[in-house]
Design a protein around this motif. Structure first.
Motif, mmCIF file in Angstrom:
data_model
loop_
_atom_site.group_PDB
_atom_site.id
_atom_site.type_symbol
_atom_site.label_atom_id
_atom_site.label_comp_id
_atom_site.label_asym_id
_atom_site.label_seq_id
_atom_site.Cartn_x
_atom_site.Cartn_y
_atom_site.Cartn_z
ATOM 1 N N VAL A 165 -3.302 19.222 -17.042
ATOM 2 C CA VAL A 165 -2.186 20.138 -16.843
ATOM 3 C C VAL A 165 -1.176 19.743 -17.917
ATOM 4 N N PRO A 166 -0.803 20.671 -18.815
ATOM 5 C CA PRO A 166 0.120 20.308 -19.889
ATOM 6 C C PRO A 166 1.434 19.705 -19.369
ATOM 7 N N ASN A 167 1.859 18.641 -20.026
ATOM 8 C CA ASN A 167 3.129 17.969 -19.731
ATOM 9 C C ASN A 167 3.179 17.303 -18.360
ATOM 10 N N VAL A 168 2.025 17.076 -17.760
ATOM 11 C CA VAL A 168 1.960 16.396 -16.467
ATOM 12 C C VAL A 168 0.888 15.317 -16.578
ATOM 13 N N LYS A 169 1.161 14.168 -16.025
ATOM 14 C CA LYS A 169 0.200 13.056 -16.090
ATOM 15 C C LYS A 169 -1.088 13.367 -15.343
ATOM 16 N N TYR A 170 -0.994 14.109 -14.263
ATOM 17 C CA TYR A 170 -2.112 14.286 -13.349
ATOM 18 C C TYR A 170 -3.094 15.340 -13.823
ATOM 19 N N ARG A 171 -4.301 15.289 -13.289
ATOM 20 C CA ARG A 171 -5.361 16.231 -13.604
ATOM 21 C C ARG A 171 -5.724 16.997 -12.333
ATOM 22 N N TYR A 172 -6.540 18.033 -12.481
ATOM 23 C CA TYR A 172 -6.970 18.782 -11.296
ATOM 24 C C TYR A 172 -8.413 19.209 -11.435
ATOM 25 N N THR A 173 -8.987 19.552 -10.306
ATOM 26 C CA THR A 173 -10.311 20.137 -10.239
ATOM 27 C C THR A 173 -10.378 20.941 -8.947
ATOM 28 N N ALA A 233 0.835 -1.199 0.000
ATOM 29 C CA ALA A 233 0.000 0.000 0.000
ATOM 30 C C ALA A 233 0.869 1.249 0.000
ATOM 31 N N ALA A 234 1.947 1.233 0.771
ATOM 32 C CA ALA A 234 2.840 2.378 0.822
ATOM 33 C C ALA A 234 3.514 2.590 -0.528
ATOM 34 N N ALA A 235 3.799 1.489 -1.236
ATOM 35 C CA ALA A 235 4.439 1.598 -2.539
ATOM 36 C C ALA A 235 3.512 2.265 -3.551
ATOM 37 N N ASP A 236 2.201 2.195 -3.341
ATOM 38 C CA ASP A 236 1.244 2.799 -4.249
ATOM 39 C C ASP A 236 1.094 4.301 -4.035
ATOM 40 N N THR A 237 1.704 4.837 -2.987
ATOM 41 C CA THR A 237 1.613 6.263 -2.716
ATOM 42 C C THR A 237 2.267 7.037 -3.850
ATOM 43 N N VAL A 238 1.558 8.006 -4.376
ATOM 44 C CA VAL A 238 2.068 8.802 -5.491
ATOM 45 C C VAL A 238 2.844 9.983 -4.939
ATOM 46 N N VAL A 239 4.042 10.149 -5.443
ATOM 47 C CA VAL A 239 4.873 11.282 -5.052
ATOM 48 C C VAL A 239 5.017 12.187 -6.264
ATOM 49 N N ILE A 240 4.543 13.411 -6.116
ATOM 50 C CA ILE A 240 4.676 14.389 -7.192
ATOM 51 C C ILE A 240 6.063 15.006 -7.080
ATOM 52 N N GLN A 241 6.818 14.938 -8.164
ATOM 53 C CA GLN A 241 8.160 15.502 -8.175
ATOM 54 C C GLN A 241 8.086 17.024 -8.030
ATOM 55 N N PRO A 242 9.095 17.627 -7.388
ATOM 56 C CA PRO A 242 9.053 19.084 -7.157
ATOM 57 C C PRO A 242 8.832 19.900 -8.427
ATOM 58 N N GLU A 243 9.449 19.494 -9.546
ATOM 59 C CA GLU A 243 9.262 20.263 -10.777
ATOM 60 C C GLU A 243 7.825 20.131 -11.297
ATOM 61 N N GLN A 244 7.219 18.955 -11.116
ATOM 62 C CA GLN A 244 5.818 18.787 -11.499
ATOM 63 C C GLN A 244 4.915 19.608 -10.581
ATOM 64 N N THR A 298 5.594 22.393 -9.158
ATOM 65 C CA THR A 298 5.692 23.788 -9.591
ATOM 66 C C THR A 298 4.832 24.028 -10.825
ATOM 67 N N VAL A 299 4.918 23.135 -11.802
ATOM 68 C CA VAL A 299 4.128 23.272 -13.027
ATOM 69 C C VAL A 299 2.640 23.261 -12.693
ATOM 70 N N ILE A 300 2.219 22.338 -11.832
ATOM 71 C CA ILE A 300 0.804 22.227 -11.459
ATOM 72 C C ILE A 300 0.333 23.501 -10.775
ATOM 73 N N ARG A 301 1.075 23.952 -9.774
ATOM 74 C CA ARG A 301 0.670 25.151 -9.022
ATOM 75 C C ARG A 301 0.546 26.377 -9.936
ATOM 76 N N GLU A 302 1.529 26.569 -10.806
ATOM 77 C CA GLU A 302 1.498 27.734 -11.698
ATOM 78 C C GLU A 302 0.348 27.639 -12.692
ATOM 79 N N TYR A 303 0.106 26.455 -13.231
ATOM 80 C CA TYR A 303 -0.968 26.292 -14.202
ATOM 81 C C TYR A 303 -2.328 26.526 -13.554
ATOM 82 N N VAL A 304 -2.510 25.995 -12.364
ATOM 83 C CA VAL A 304 -3.783 26.142 -11.656
ATOM 84 C C VAL A 304 -4.074 27.617 -11.370
ATOM 85 N N LYS A 305 -3.031 28.382 -11.036
ATOM 86 C CA LYS A 305 -3.219 29.817 -10.800
ATOM 87 C C LYS A 305 -3.656 30.538 -12.075
ATOM 88 N N LYS A 306 -3.096 30.133 -13.219
ATOM 89 C CA LYS A 306 -3.403 30.783 -14.485
ATOM 90 C C LYS A 306 -4.728 30.317 -15.080
#
Length: 97
Positions: free
Chosen positions: A68-76, A19-30, A32-40
């Motif tokens: 989110v461009p160039n990132v696997k993950y989505r947001y809402t 179960a711990a191995a299934d934990t998703v870790v978002i890389q720091p550069e991703q 940053t991309v997510i946070r900036e895109y969500v703001k825009k």
């Protein structure tokens, strides 16, 4: 009896490890991309009564997820909180306040 208990304990610990191995870790550069895109690209917040916004919670199919461009993950945005979601499982992997 002791062997069975030991085996059960081992299997339990192995399950926890899996179960711990299934934990998703978002890389720091991703992150940053997510946070900036969500703001825009702000979204209107939706309400989901009865759904807790916790990491690991699966969102219903009725919730639209945005790319989110160039990132696997989505947001809402739910209850005025941005959530990052794994699109394969629709589970929340990060909640921003």
């Amino acid at each position: 009896m002791h062997l069975t208990a030991a085996a059960a304990g081992f299997l339990l610990l192995a399950g926890i490890g899996a179960a711990a191995a299934d934990t998703v870790v978002i890389q720091p550069e991703q992150e940053t991309v997510i946070r900036e895109y969500v703001k825009k690209q702000p979204l209107a917040s939706v309400k989901l009564p009865g759904v807790e916004l916790n990491v690991g919670t699966a969102l219903p199919d009725t919730v639209e997820l945005r790319e989110v461009p160039n990132v696997k993950y989505r947001y809402t945005v739910i209850d005025n909180r941005t959530v990052v979601v794994d699109p394969d499982t629709r589970t929340i992997i990060k909640v921003y306040d």
